[in-house]
Design a protein around this motif. Structure first.
Motif, PDB file in Angstrom:
ATOM      1  N   TRP A 101       0.826  -1.194   0.000  1.00 52.24           N
ATOM      2  CA  TRP A 101       0.000   0.000   0.000  1.00 52.24           C
ATOM      3  C   TRP A 101       0.869   1.256   0.000  1.00 52.24           C
ATOM      4  N   ALA A 103       0.659   5.148   1.014  1.00 53.34           N
ATOM      5  CA  ALA A 103      -0.135   6.117   1.775  1.00 53.34           C
ATOM      6  C   ALA A 103      -0.043   7.499   1.120  1.00 53.34           C
ATOM      7  N   LEU A 168      -3.691   3.867  -0.405  1.00 47.66           N
ATOM      8  CA  LEU A 168      -4.509   3.968   0.798  1.00 47.66           C
ATOM      9  C   LEU A 168      -5.388   5.205   0.707  1.00 47.66           C
ATOM     10  N   ASP A 169      -6.619   5.072   1.143  1.00 51.90           N
ATOM     11  CA  ASP A 169      -7.534   6.207   1.080  1.00 51.90           C
ATOM     12  C   ASP A 169      -7.559   6.986   2.396  1.00 51.90           C
ATOM     13  N   THR A 170      -6.575   6.733   3.257  1.00 54.65           N
ATOM     14  CA  THR A 170      -6.539   7.426   4.543  1.00 54.65           C
ATOM     15  C   THR A 170      -5.108   7.508   5.046  1.00 54.65           C
ATOM     16  N   ASP A 171      -4.820   8.544   5.838  1.00 56.22           N
ATOM     17  CA  ASP A 171      -3.532   8.651   6.511  1.00 56.22           C
ATOM     18  C   ASP A 171      -3.532   7.874   7.830  1.00 56.22           C
ATOM     19  N   ASN A 172      -4.720   7.430   8.256  1.00 56.40           N
ATOM     20  CA  ASN A 172      -4.844   6.740   9.534  1.00 56.40           C
ATOM     21  C   ASN A 172      -4.521   5.259   9.351  1.00 56.40           C
ATOM     22  N   ILE A 173      -3.237   4.960   9.332  1.00 62.68           N
ATOM     23  CA  ILE A 173      -2.781   3.599   9.077  1.00 62.68           C
ATOM     24  C   ILE A 173      -3.254   2.640  10.162  1.00 62.68           C
ATOM     25  N   ALA A 175      -5.930   2.688  12.015  1.00 60.26           N
ATOM     26  CA  ALA A 175      -7.340   2.337  11.868  1.00 60.26           C
ATOM     27  C   ALA A 175      -7.558   1.416  10.670  1.00 60.26           C
ATOM     28  N   ARG A 176      -6.865   1.677   9.580  1.00 59.19           N
ATOM     29  CA  ARG A 176      -7.051   0.888   8.365  1.00 59.19           C
ATOM     30  C   ARG A 176      -6.657  -0.575   8.577  1.00 59.19           C
ATOM     31  N   PHE A 177      -5.600  -0.815   9.357  1.00 59.86           N
ATOM     32  CA  PHE A 177      -5.108  -2.169   9.520  1.00 59.86           C
ATOM     33  C   PHE A 177      -5.402  -2.747  10.896  1.00 59.86           C
TER      34      PHE A 177
END
Length: 208
Positions: A101, A103, A168-173, A175-177
């Motif tokens: 991914w 970011a 990735l559609d977010t900077d909040n790694i 939360a995403r994983f």
């Protein structure tokens, strides 16, 4: 894990866990109260006895006691070797690349059989050598399209496998994983928690 650690866990199975006394920063360094663990044998001992539990919380098994780690970003920091293999910040060899991914801020997150982890910043410059765009498209053009949020075929090819690079559609790694960057004792749990958290930041200087 070390045999001595496994033996200690069996002999003293009910030692309370501790939280926040150890941290892992985005460079894959272990820290205690903000200070990098630099002693070689100590670092090697932590490396051999660091892993994730069934809830995805990173911890260091210090003899019979489990020390849950504060994470700056991810539980693993991956290093790209000259031969195209991957190793964790604990020197473990990766067997299977599953996801890759990109970011929005330029970080690269890899998912392997061990879990999600940042690619070390020092290895980002070497990464394009292992990326392939679809036939007839330059890698630079494909990465530009990908960063714009459009569909682009870019594949990361390493010794441990191949994975399509996705945005990735977010900077909040975390939360995403599903990463727990700051584990805490459960209600009623017999555990110790550091007053200084997160552990990867320097401890405040006490005024006299």
């Amino acid at each position: 894990m070390d045999e001595s650690v496994l033996h200690a866990m069996q002999r003293w199975p009910d030692v309370p866990a501790v939280y926040g006394y150890i941290g892992v920063n985005r460079r894959g360094e272990f820290l205690l109260k903000g200070h990098v663990v630099s002693h070689v044998r100590t670092r090697e001992f932590i490396n051999r006895n660091y892993t994730l539990d069934e809830q995805g919380r990173a911890y260091f098994q210090n003899g019979p006691q489990r020390a849950y780690a504060d994470l700056e970003v991810t539980p693993w920091v991956y290093r790209l070797m000259d031969d195209g293999s991957l190793r964790t910040h604990t020197e473990a060899l990766v067997a299977e690349l599953r996801e890759a991914w990109l970011a929005p801020d330029g970080d690269v997150v890899l998912v392997t059989e061990l879990g999600p982890g940042l690619l070390h910043a020092q290895d980002l410059d070497a990464l394009p050598g292992y990326l392939r765009a679809e036939d007839g498209v330059s890698l630079d053009d494909a990465l530009t399209v990908l960063l714009q949020g459009d569909n682009a075929e870019v594949t990361l090819s390493l010794v441990c496998g191949h994975a399509r690079l996705r945005l990735l559609d977010t900077d909040n790694i975390s939360a995403r994983f599903g990463i727990n960057t700051r584990p805490a004792p459960a209600a009623g749990e017999n555990a110790a928690e550091s007053e200084h958290r997160p552990a990867w930041e320097p401890a405040p200087v006490e005024s006299s």
